[in-house]
Design a protein around this motif. Sequence first.
Motif, PDB file in Angstrom:
ATOM      1  N   LYS A 131       0.825  -1.211   0.000  1.00  0.00           N
ATOM      2  CA  LYS A 131       0.000   0.000   0.000  1.00  0.00           C
ATOM      3  C   LYS A 131       0.858   1.259   0.000  1.00  0.00           C
ATOM      4  CE  LYS A 131      -4.395  -1.559   1.887  1.00  0.00           C
ATOM      5  NZ  LYS A 131      -5.478  -1.302   2.869  1.00  0.00           N
ATOM      6  N   GLN A 132       1.938   1.230   0.769  1.00  0.00           N
ATOM      7  CA  GLN A 132       2.814   2.394   0.816  1.00  0.00           C
ATOM      8  C   GLN A 132       3.519   2.586  -0.522  1.00  0.00           C
ATOM      9  OE1 GLN A 132       5.693   2.291   3.975  1.00  0.00           O
ATOM     10  NE2 GLN A 132       6.593   4.260   3.427  1.00  0.00           N
ATOM     11  N   ILE A 133       3.951   1.490  -1.138  1.00  0.00           N
ATOM     12  CA  ILE A 133       4.622   1.583  -2.440  1.00  0.00           C
ATOM     13  C   ILE A 133       3.688   2.201  -3.471  1.00  0.00           C
ATOM     14  CG2 ILE A 133       5.526   0.226  -4.368  1.00  0.00           C
ATOM     15  CD1 ILE A 133       6.654  -1.739  -2.267  1.00  0.00           C
ATOM     16  N   VAL A 134       2.436   1.725  -3.512  1.00  0.00           N
ATOM     17  CA  VAL A 134       1.473   2.265  -4.473  1.00  0.00           C
ATOM     18  C   VAL A 134       1.220   3.746  -4.208  1.00  0.00           C
ATOM     19  CG1 VAL A 134      -0.898   2.149  -5.307  1.00  0.00           C
ATOM     20  CG2 VAL A 134       0.372   0.044  -4.886  1.00  0.00           C
ATOM     21  N   ALA A 135       1.018   4.093  -2.926  1.00  0.00           N
ATOM     22  CA  ALA A 135       0.725   5.485  -2.582  1.00  0.00           C
ATOM     23  C   ALA A 135       1.869   6.409  -2.967  1.00  0.00           C
ATOM     24  CB  ALA A 135       0.427   5.596  -1.092  1.00  0.00           C
ATOM     25  N   GLU A 136       3.092   6.001  -2.658  1.00  0.00           N
ATOM     26  CA  GLU A 136       4.236   6.883  -2.915  1.00  0.00           C
ATOM     27  C   GLU A 136       4.604   6.944  -4.389  1.00  0.00           C
ATOM     28  OE1 GLU A 136       7.618   6.731  -0.470  1.00  0.00           O
ATOM     29  OE2 GLU A 136       6.512   6.450   1.400  1.00  0.00           O
ATOM     30  N   CYS A 137       4.432   5.844  -5.089  1.00  0.00           N
ATOM     31  CA  CYS A 137       4.871   5.807  -6.491  1.00  0.00           C
ATOM     32  C   CYS A 137       3.794   6.254  -7.467  1.00  0.00           C
ATOM     33  CB  CYS A 137       5.350   4.406  -6.854  1.00  0.00           C
ATOM     34  SG  CYS A 137       6.834   3.905  -5.967  1.00  0.00           S
ATOM     35  N   LYS A 138       2.536   6.072  -7.105  1.00  0.00           N
ATOM     36  CA  LYS A 138       1.470   6.441  -8.027  1.00  0.00           C
ATOM     37  C   LYS A 138       0.798   7.760  -7.647  1.00  0.00           C
ATOM     38  CE  LYS A 138      -1.092   3.580 -10.079  1.00  0.00           C
ATOM     39  NZ  LYS A 138      -0.464   3.855 -11.382  1.00  0.00           N
ATOM     40  N   LEU A 139       0.792   8.097  -6.365  1.00  0.00           N
ATOM     41  CA  LEU A 139       0.146   9.339  -5.950  1.00  0.00           C
ATOM     42  C   LEU A 139       1.146  10.467  -5.763  1.00  0.00           C
ATOM     43  CD1 LEU A 139      -2.503   8.057  -3.382  1.00  0.00           C
ATOM     44  CD2 LEU A 139      -2.803   8.575  -5.801  1.00  0.00           C
ATOM     45  N   SER A 140       2.297  10.165  -5.194  1.00  0.00           N
ATOM     46  CA  SER A 140       3.295  11.203  -4.974  1.00  0.00           C
ATOM     47  C   SER A 140       3.883  11.668  -6.305  1.00  0.00           C
ATOM     48  CB  SER A 140       4.419  10.682  -4.073  1.00  0.00           C
ATOM     49  OG  SER A 140       5.457  11.641  -3.972  1.00  0.00           O
ATOM     50  N   MET A 141       4.042  12.969  -6.448  1.00  0.00           N
ATOM     51  CA  MET A 141       4.592  13.538  -7.681  1.00  0.00           C
ATOM     52  C   MET A 141       5.825  14.383  -7.403  1.00  0.00           C
ATOM     53  SD  MET A 141       2.747  12.338 -10.076  1.00  0.00           S
ATOM     54  CE  MET A 141       3.363  13.349 -11.419  1.00  0.00           C
ATOM     55  N   GLY A 142       6.568  14.012  -6.345  1.00  0.00           N
ATOM     56  CA  GLY A 142       7.776  14.755  -6.040  1.00  0.00           C
ATOM     57  C   GLY A 142       7.458  16.060  -5.327  1.00  0.00           C
ATOM     58  N   THR A 143       8.266  17.081  -5.577  1.00  0.00           N
ATOM     59  CA  THR A 143       8.074  18.364  -4.910  1.00  0.00           C
ATOM     60  C   THR A 143       8.100  19.510  -5.913  1.00  0.00           C
ATOM     61  OG1 THR A 143      10.453  18.625  -4.505  1.00  0.00           O
ATOM     62  CG2 THR A 143       9.146  17.538  -2.774  1.00  0.00           C
ATOM     63  N   VAL A 144       7.477  20.614  -5.520  1.00  0.00           N
ATOM     64  CA  VAL A 144       7.589  21.866  -6.272  1.00  0.00           C
ATOM     65  C   VAL A 144       8.135  22.925  -5.327  1.00  0.00           C
ATOM     66  CG1 VAL A 144       5.694  21.316  -7.827  1.00  0.00           C
ATOM     67  CG2 VAL A 144       5.229  22.588  -5.740  1.00  0.00           C
ATOM     68  N   ASP A 145       8.782  23.905  -5.891  1.00  0.00           N
ATOM     69  CA  ASP A 145       9.339  24.987  -5.075  1.00  0.00           C
ATOM     70  C   ASP A 145       8.267  26.035  -4.813  1.00  0.00           C
ATOM     71  OD1 ASP A 145      11.910  23.895  -4.955  1.00  0.00           O
ATOM     72  OD2 ASP A 145      12.462  24.782  -6.882  1.00  0.00           O
ATOM     73  N   LEU A 146       7.993  26.260  -3.540  1.00  0.00           N
ATOM     74  CA  LEU A 146       7.096  27.329  -3.135  1.00  0.00           C
ATOM     75  C   LEU A 146       7.912  28.441  -2.488  1.00  0.00           C
ATOM     76  CD1 LEU A 146       4.178  25.258  -1.568  1.00  0.00           C
ATOM     77  CD2 LEU A 146       4.270  26.262  -3.858  1.00  0.00           C
TER      78      LEU A 146
END
Length: 323
Positions: A131-146
């Motif tokens: 579940k963690q692998i799916v969440a991090e690899c499919k939902l997470s999109m890295g970071t953006v600079d704010l």
Amino acid sequence: MKKVLFASVPFNKDHVTLALESGVDGIIVPEKNVDGVASLSRCTVLAAESMPVLTLTEKSVEEEAAERLKKGEQIIIGHGWEIIPIENLLAQSDNVLVEANTTEEAHLAFGILERGVDGIVVTADGITQLKQIVAECKLSMGTVDLVPATVTEVRASGLGHRVCVDTLSVLKRGQGMLVGNSSAFTFLVHAETESNEYVAARPFRINAGAVHAYTQLPHDKTTYLEELASGDEVLIVNHDGSTSIAVIGRCKTEVRPMLLIKAEVNGVEGAVFLQNAETIRVVDTKGTPISVVNLKKGDEILVHTDVAGRHFGMRIEEEIKEG
């Protein structure tokens, strides 16, 4: 989108059920179990017999893998793979699958040569992290600079059509969407996670702004808010810059009183039109949501700055000025 598959070999019904609930892209099972698993969910189900596992123990196996991939065969690179052989395969094929049973292995595989493998295959040894692998690899999109921007103007601007984006996700405090008049200057517009005595929280909702505004999408794309529709994916951004994907369940476009908000970063000014209502919030530099009705000149809020130049939402090199 990178793929996450689960291999249940030998077959384990409980593991397959968990994998389907986790949201994997496909299940690999023995051929005799394919039809039964396919009846459980609209998910790709593949026969293990048609997807051999090759372990890159020597150069000859790597060469065999390359040849089979060139022929269009589906193979899986088994555990024990190293980066250089995978780089060699990626240089020759876009359909490389590797086994990965931890989030660390998955991130490594998806980062090779900056484009990564086409997909990973989690085996029974990785079921506890699936579940963690799916969440991090499919939902997470890295970071953006704010970055912090100083508010230079807030004023009523009459009526306009605004887009309210309802997602399939329950969002948290500090999360929202990046929206702005220019794709090069977008404001972090907060989700409706806050409640008051008049209105209940709607944590799935971002009241995103006027129809003409740009919003940032996954995979470095943008679109106009008016073009968003049910089933589309939007980029959810946290105040710390971390990002994830949410799917739109519904968009509501209605005429509402609007505010024009302008802010400045290092002499560059951006603007956004948001609904004039207490429930609409931007985010300060501490990650705290601020209602637009309380926003004033001199406040510091979070924005994302970029280089202007988009064509149908895709980044291009072009001299352009947006106000």
